[in-house]
Motif scaffolding. Sequence first.
Motif, PDB file in Angstrom:
ATOM      1  N   UNK A   1      -0.963  -6.826   3.114  1.00  0.00           N
ATOM      2  CA  UNK A   1      -1.873  -5.929   3.809  1.00  0.00           C
ATOM      3  C   UNK A   1      -1.955  -4.595   3.080  1.00  0.00           C
ATOM      4  N   UNK A   2      -3.083  -3.929   3.260  1.00  0.00           N
ATOM      5  CA  UNK A   2      -3.239  -2.564   2.763  1.00  0.00           C
ATOM      6  C   UNK A   2      -3.785  -1.731   3.913  1.00  0.00           C
TER       7      UNK A   2
ATOM      8  N   UNK B   1       1.019  -1.854  -5.251  1.00  0.00           N
ATOM      9  CA  UNK B   1       1.626  -3.147  -5.514  1.00  0.00           C
ATOM     10  C   UNK B   1       2.918  -3.286  -4.728  1.00  0.00           C
ATOM     11  N   UNK B   2       3.272  -4.535  -4.436  1.00  0.00           N
ATOM     12  CA  UNK B   2       4.490  -4.815  -3.692  1.00  0.00           C
ATOM     13  C   UNK B   2       5.136  -6.059  -4.276  1.00  0.00           C
ATOM     14  N   UNK B   3       6.455  -6.060  -4.339  1.00  0.00           N
ATOM     15  CA  UNK B   3       7.143  -7.251  -4.809  1.00  0.00           C
ATOM     16  C   UNK B   3       7.008  -8.366  -3.769  1.00  0.00           C
ATOM     17  N   UNK B   4       7.130  -9.603  -4.216  1.00  0.00           N
ATOM     18  CA  UNK B   4       6.987 -10.725  -3.298  1.00  0.00           C
ATOM     19  C   UNK B   4       8.066 -10.665  -2.208  1.00  0.00           C
TER      20      UNK B   4
ATOM     21  N   UNK C   1      10.544  -5.676  -1.253  1.00  0.00           N
ATOM     22  CA  UNK C   1      11.545  -4.618  -1.365  1.00  0.00           C
ATOM     23  C   UNK C   1      11.110  -3.439  -2.221  1.00  0.00           C
ATOM     24  N   UNK C   2      10.092  -3.604  -3.042  1.00  0.00           N
ATOM     25  CA  UNK C   2       9.653  -2.481  -3.867  1.00  0.00           C
ATOM     26  C   UNK C   2       8.142  -2.332  -3.829  1.00  0.00           C
ATOM     27  N   UNK C   3       7.705  -1.086  -3.739  1.00  0.00           N
ATOM     28  CA  UNK C   3       6.281  -0.775  -3.699  1.00  0.00           C
ATOM     29  C   UNK C   3       5.976   0.382  -4.656  1.00  0.00           C
ATOM     30  N   UNK C   4       4.759   0.387  -5.162  1.00  0.00           N
ATOM     31  CA  UNK C   4       4.293   1.475  -6.022  1.00  0.00           C
ATOM     32  C   UNK C   4       2.847   1.776  -5.641  1.00  0.00           C
TER      33      UNK C   4
ATOM     34  N   UNK D   1       2.410  -8.761  -5.768  1.00  0.00           N
ATOM     35  CA  UNK D   1       1.018  -8.763  -5.330  1.00  0.00           C
ATOM     36  C   UNK D   1       0.523  -7.333  -5.344  1.00  0.00           C
ATOM     37  N   UNK D   2      -0.746  -7.189  -5.694  1.00  0.00           N
ATOM     38  CA  UNK D   2      -1.272  -5.839  -5.785  1.00  0.00           C
ATOM     39  C   UNK D   2      -2.688  -5.734  -5.257  1.00  0.00           C
TER      40      UNK D   2
END
Length: 119
Positions: free
Chosen positions: A80-81, A50-53, A56-59, A34-35
């Motif tokens: 959330x942001x 963005x974040x994995x469902x 565990x990983x974000x960019x 999701x981004x």
Amino acid sequence: QVQLVESGGGLVQAGESLRLSCAASGRTSSVDRMGWFRQAPGKEREFVATISWSGTSTYYADSTKGRFTISRDTAKNMVYLQMNSLKPEDTALYYCAVKVLGAIRYDYWGQGTQVTVSS
């Protein structure tokens, strides 16, 4: 199909904070990432974070790194942001988006929530 609904936008002054929320429903078992994206008037849509469902990983985009934090609540199918130290150049329509497993791009989009930062 995945449905997305954003909320939490508003008008704030520079230096203040806002938290955007995105509720996902439908075929969420197919979600890979999701981004958050944003589009300012007269400009192209740009990537924010963005974040994995799995969470565990974000960019992050360079312009938001260190100020914005993306997170998710697995149990509630929410993303959330958290936006801190907001700047007038952060003013834009913010969209939540989903990339499903096996897809190259984000295929599902919300309607957007407006963020306006005054100087």
